[in-house]
Design a protein around this motif. Sequence first.
Motif, short mmCIF file in Angstrom:
data_model
loop_
_atom_site.label_atom_id
_atom_site.label_comp_id
_atom_site.label_asym_id
_atom_site.label_seq_id
_atom_site.Cartn_x
_atom_site.Cartn_y
_atom_site.Cartn_z
N ILE A 28 22.06 28.65 56.66
CA ILE A 28 22.58 27.34 56.27
C ILE A 28 23.83 27.49 55.43
CG2 ILE A 28 22.10 25.30 54.86
CD1 ILE A 28 19.20 25.47 55.78
N MET A 29 23.83 28.42 54.47
CA MET A 29 24.99 28.62 53.60
C MET A 29 26.20 29.11 54.39
SD MET A 29 24.02 27.49 50.78
CE MET A 29 25.51 27.93 49.89
N VAL A 30 25.97 30.02 55.33
CA VAL A 30 27.08 30.52 56.16
C VAL A 30 27.65 29.39 57.00
CG1 VAL A 30 27.66 32.05 58.07
CG2 VAL A 30 26.24 32.89 56.19
N ASP A 31 26.77 28.59 57.61
CA ASP A 31 27.23 27.48 58.45
C ASP A 31 27.96 26.43 57.61
OD1 ASP A 31 26.87 26.15 61.26
OD2 ASP A 31 26.32 24.58 59.83
N LEU A 32 27.43 26.14 56.42
CA LEU A 32 28.06 25.15 55.54
C LEU A 32 29.44 25.62 55.09
CD1 LEU A 32 27.85 22.49 54.01
CD2 LEU A 32 26.71 23.73 52.16
N ALA A 33 29.56 26.91 54.74
CA ALA A 33 30.84 27.44 54.31
C ALA A 33 31.88 27.34 55.43
CB ALA A 33 30.67 28.90 53.89
N GLU A 34 31.43 27.49 56.67
CA GLU A 34 32.34 27.43 57.82
C GLU A 34 32.75 25.99 58.14
OE1 GLU A 34 32.27 28.43 62.63
OE2 GLU A 34 30.63 29.06 61.33
N LYS A 35 31.85 25.03 57.93
CA LYS A 35 32.08 23.66 58.42
C LYS A 35 32.31 22.64 57.33
CE LYS A 35 29.34 24.67 62.53
NZ LYS A 35 28.05 24.50 63.21
N ASN A 42 36.08 14.56 58.05
CA ASN A 42 35.58 13.48 58.91
C ASN A 42 34.63 12.54 58.18
OD1 ASN A 42 36.96 14.33 61.31
ND2 ASN A 42 35.48 15.99 61.50
N LYS A 43 34.48 12.74 56.85
CA LYS A 43 33.70 11.83 56.00
C LYS A 43 32.26 11.63 56.50
CE LYS A 43 37.88 9.40 54.56
NZ LYS A 43 38.61 8.11 54.51
N ALA A 44 31.61 12.75 56.78
CA ALA A 44 30.22 12.67 57.20
C ALA A 44 29.35 12.24 56.03
CB ALA A 44 29.76 14.04 57.72
N PRO A 45 28.49 11.22 56.20
CA PRO A 45 27.63 10.78 55.09
C PRO A 45 26.69 11.89 54.64
CG PRO A 45 27.67 9.17 56.88
CD PRO A 45 28.34 10.40 57.39
N PHE A 46 26.36 11.86 53.35
CA PHE A 46 25.51 12.92 52.79
C PHE A 46 24.14 12.96 53.45
CE2 PHE A 46 22.21 14.25 49.79
CZ PHE A 46 22.63 15.54 49.51
N ASN A 47 23.54 11.76 53.67
CA ASN A 47 22.20 11.74 54.26
C ASN A 47 22.20 12.28 55.68
OD1 ASN A 47 23.67 9.43 55.07
ND2 ASN A 47 21.79 8.38 55.66
N GLU A 48 23.26 11.99 56.46
CA GLU A 48 23.35 12.52 57.82
C GLU A 48 23.59 14.02 57.80
OE1 GLU A 48 25.68 10.50 60.72
OE2 GLU A 48 25.45 8.55 59.74
N THR A 49 24.35 14.49 56.82
CA THR A 49 24.58 15.94 56.69
C THR A 49 23.28 16.66 56.33
OG1 THR A 49 26.84 15.50 55.94
CG2 THR A 49 25.96 17.71 55.54
N LEU A 137 31.80 17.22 63.55
CA LEU A 137 32.37 18.58 63.49
C LEU A 137 33.39 18.84 64.58
CD1 LEU A 137 29.12 20.57 62.65
CD2 LEU A 137 30.77 19.51 61.10
N LYS A 138 33.27 18.14 65.71
CA LYS A 138 34.23 18.33 66.81
C LYS A 138 35.01 17.05 67.08
CE LYS A 138 32.04 22.16 69.22
NZ LYS A 138 31.65 22.70 70.52
N LYS A 139 35.07 16.20 66.07
CA LYS A 139 35.68 14.89 66.26
C LYS A 139 37.14 14.99 66.66
CE LYS A 139 36.11 10.48 63.80
NZ LYS A 139 35.81 9.76 62.56
N ASN A 140 37.87 15.91 66.08
CA ASN A 140 39.31 16.01 66.34
C ASN A 140 39.66 17.16 67.27
OD1 ASN A 140 39.85 13.86 64.58
ND2 ASN A 140 39.74 15.23 62.82
N LYS A 141 38.63 17.74 67.88
CA LYS A 141 38.89 18.87 68.78
C LYS A 141 38.86 18.41 70.23
CE LYS A 141 37.08 22.40 65.69
NZ LYS A 141 36.11 23.51 65.53
N LYS A 142 39.60 19.10 71.06
CA LYS A 142 39.64 18.77 72.47
C LYS A 142 38.34 19.23 73.14
CE LYS A 142 42.33 19.56 76.68
NZ LYS A 142 43.47 20.26 77.28
#
Length: 358
Positions: A28-35, A42-49, A137-142
């Motif tokens: 989880i920490m590795v993934d969080l550090a990356e994303k 992208n202003k993801a809400p805390f509860n959804e995160t 996480l992929k909102k602005n990616k093609k």
Amino acid sequence: MKILDWYILKRYLFTFLMMLLLFIPIGIMVDLAEKVGAIIENKAPFNETAIYYLNFTVYFANILFALFLFLSVIWFTSKLANNTEIVAFLSSGVSFSRFLRPYLIGATIVAGFSLFLGMYLAPLASQGFNEFKFTYLKKNKKIQKTIDVYRQINDNDYIYVSSFSPTQKFGRNFTYEHFEGNELKYKIFAGNIRFIEADSSYRLTGYVKRTFENGVETVETERRKQMDFPFELEDLSPVEYAAETKSYGELLDFIESEKRRGSSNIGMYEVVKLKKWSLPVSIYILTIIAVAVSSVKRRGGMGVNLAFGIIIAMIYVFFDKIFGVMARQANFSPEVAVWLPNVLFGILAVYLLQNAKR
């Protein structure tokens, strides 16, 4: 159950649980550090995160279940061997097969939970995990285009598009065929197709309609035409992870429906279905390999056993991924792709077990 069974079974389950509790927070920490940058941007809400990382835990625990178990069995069995406890067990008249019994009981408990997880809990987690990923996480990616989509929409209608971009809602070389029985009634061609969100219709560029009636063909052409069709936008860009989000019963119905539609992703869906059964079987195989490898006291101690175990785990993952990709992208049997690693490592398990007994 005897004292020996309870002693090993408790160590088996406790070490596995500790392995999960140790590595999942690290993941989880590795993934969080990356994303974390994309989450903030992208202003993801805390509860959804928070729900995303709960789904992340279940999603990846399901994928790595057997490997966590494998390493945990090697760890605590190596400690038993280094403490000369296994020698004491076998010297008291306990056969190696009898010594293996509590391991198999533990594998049955874990395999049962793994089966339930894969059938019901993991699909729910996969749904939330992928929705969050593509929303924030992929909102602005093609997003990659889908290629050569051919689908049966209902009993009478078929569609084809050579490529379709979900982000632009735009496709090329569109074909729509309408049958009545076995007779083709009309066929629509278009160089381009675009989905119009305002009225949920489709705009066709380079429109050509060929109608067949009583052996007579009529042709209608227009440079641009806007039409309604009896299919959804998702039919032009099928979601590749759709099978992962369905419980086992829903998955069987989904695969049958996709076969009738002529989906090109059947191999991928079959792999998802078969893995729900192959993963619990791999727990037994990897447990036997782990016991056979680590039950002998070695000069290098636990380090040698762990190194050997990690090498075996890497080879297992390599085979699993390679054959999985082949089933998804080539005319390779999903059954062979999913079960061949278990067959090969099952043979290895029998060989190592025989050597361990000697």
